[in-house]
Write a protein that holds these residues in place. Structure first.
Motif, short mmCIF file in Angstrom:
data_model
loop_
_atom_site.label_atom_id
_atom_site.label_comp_id
_atom_site.label_asym_id
_atom_site.label_seq_id
_atom_site.Cartn_x
_atom_site.Cartn_y
_atom_site.Cartn_z
N MET A 99 0.82 -1.21 0.00
CA MET A 99 0.00 0.00 0.00
C MET A 99 0.85 1.27 0.00
SD MET A 99 -3.39 -0.88 2.17
CE MET A 99 -4.05 0.72 1.85
N ALA A 100 1.99 1.22 0.67
CA ALA A 100 2.89 2.39 0.66
C ALA A 100 3.43 2.62 -0.75
CB ALA A 100 4.02 2.19 1.65
N GLY A 101 3.81 1.55 -1.42
CA GLY A 101 4.34 1.68 -2.78
C GLY A 101 3.29 2.20 -3.76
N THR A 102 2.10 1.62 -3.71
CA THR A 102 1.06 2.08 -4.63
C THR A 102 0.58 3.49 -4.26
OG1 THR A 102 -0.62 0.92 -3.30
CG2 THR A 102 0.26 -0.23 -5.22
N GLY A 103 0.59 3.81 -2.97
CA GLY A 103 0.22 5.16 -2.56
C GLY A 103 1.21 6.20 -3.06
N MET A 104 2.49 5.85 -3.03
CA MET A 104 3.52 6.77 -3.55
C MET A 104 3.36 6.96 -5.06
SD MET A 104 5.69 7.83 -1.20
CE MET A 104 7.26 8.08 -1.97
N ILE A 105 3.01 5.89 -5.75
CA ILE A 105 2.81 6.00 -7.20
C ILE A 105 1.63 6.93 -7.50
CG2 ILE A 105 2.05 4.70 -9.23
CD1 ILE A 105 3.71 2.34 -8.10
N MET A 106 0.56 6.83 -6.70
CA MET A 106 -0.60 7.68 -6.94
C MET A 106 -0.34 9.13 -6.53
SD MET A 106 -3.88 5.29 -6.05
CE MET A 106 -3.40 4.97 -4.37
N LYS A 107 0.45 9.34 -5.47
CA LYS A 107 0.70 10.70 -4.98
C LYS A 107 1.71 11.44 -5.87
CE LYS A 107 1.38 13.51 -1.09
NZ LYS A 107 0.35 14.52 -1.18
N PHE A 108 2.72 10.72 -6.33
CA PHE A 108 3.77 11.35 -7.13
C PHE A 108 3.81 10.74 -8.53
CE2 PHE A 108 5.28 11.41 -2.69
CZ PHE A 108 5.26 12.79 -2.48
N PRO A 109 3.04 11.27 -9.47
CA PRO A 109 3.00 10.69 -10.81
C PRO A 109 4.31 10.81 -11.59
CG PRO A 109 1.27 12.37 -10.52
CD PRO A 109 2.10 12.33 -9.28
N GLN A 110 5.22 11.65 -11.12
CA GLN A 110 6.51 11.78 -11.82
C GLN A 110 7.35 10.51 -11.69
OE1 GLN A 110 5.27 13.75 -9.48
NE2 GLN A 110 6.82 14.70 -8.20
N ILE A 111 6.95 9.59 -10.83
CA ILE A 111 7.65 8.31 -10.71
C ILE A 111 7.55 7.54 -12.03
CG2 ILE A 111 7.60 6.06 -9.53
CD1 ILE A 111 6.78 7.50 -7.00
#
Length: 93
Positions: free
Chosen positions: A27-39
């Motif tokens: 959930m932390a990984g997918t949450g980071m992907i959703m919060k920071f689209p520049q990834i």
């Protein structure tokens, strides 16, 4: 009976901790992907929609596991009090 319930509660609680850690990492990984689209520019193989669906799917199971941990933790917390209360009601021979 109460001691057996306490032991099972401990085993289940420990297993749920491992599951919770795995779910938290996902959930932390997918949450980071959703919060920071520049990834996406760094990792072109990551799909935003798939990350969102995975996050949504895992969050449901996450809450069930968390509820199980609350129940087993409550049983472990109350065990000493219940044990003392049951022993005090026994008639000494």
């Amino acid at each position: 009976m109460l001691f057996t319930l306490h032991l099972w509660s401990r085993k289940i609680h420990r297993s749920l901790i491992v599951v919770m850690i795995i779910f938290s990492i996902i959930m932390a990984g997918t949450g980071m992907i959703m919060k920071f689209p520049q990834i996406f520019s760094l990792f072109p193989f990551i799909d935003f929609v798939a990350a969102r669906m995975l996050h949504s799917f895992i969050s449901t199971w996450f809450s069930f596991v968390l509820f199980g941990m609350v129940l087993t933790g409550l049983l472990m917390y109350l065990y000493p009090w219940l044990e003392k209360r049951i022993r005090s009601k026994e008639i000494p021979s």
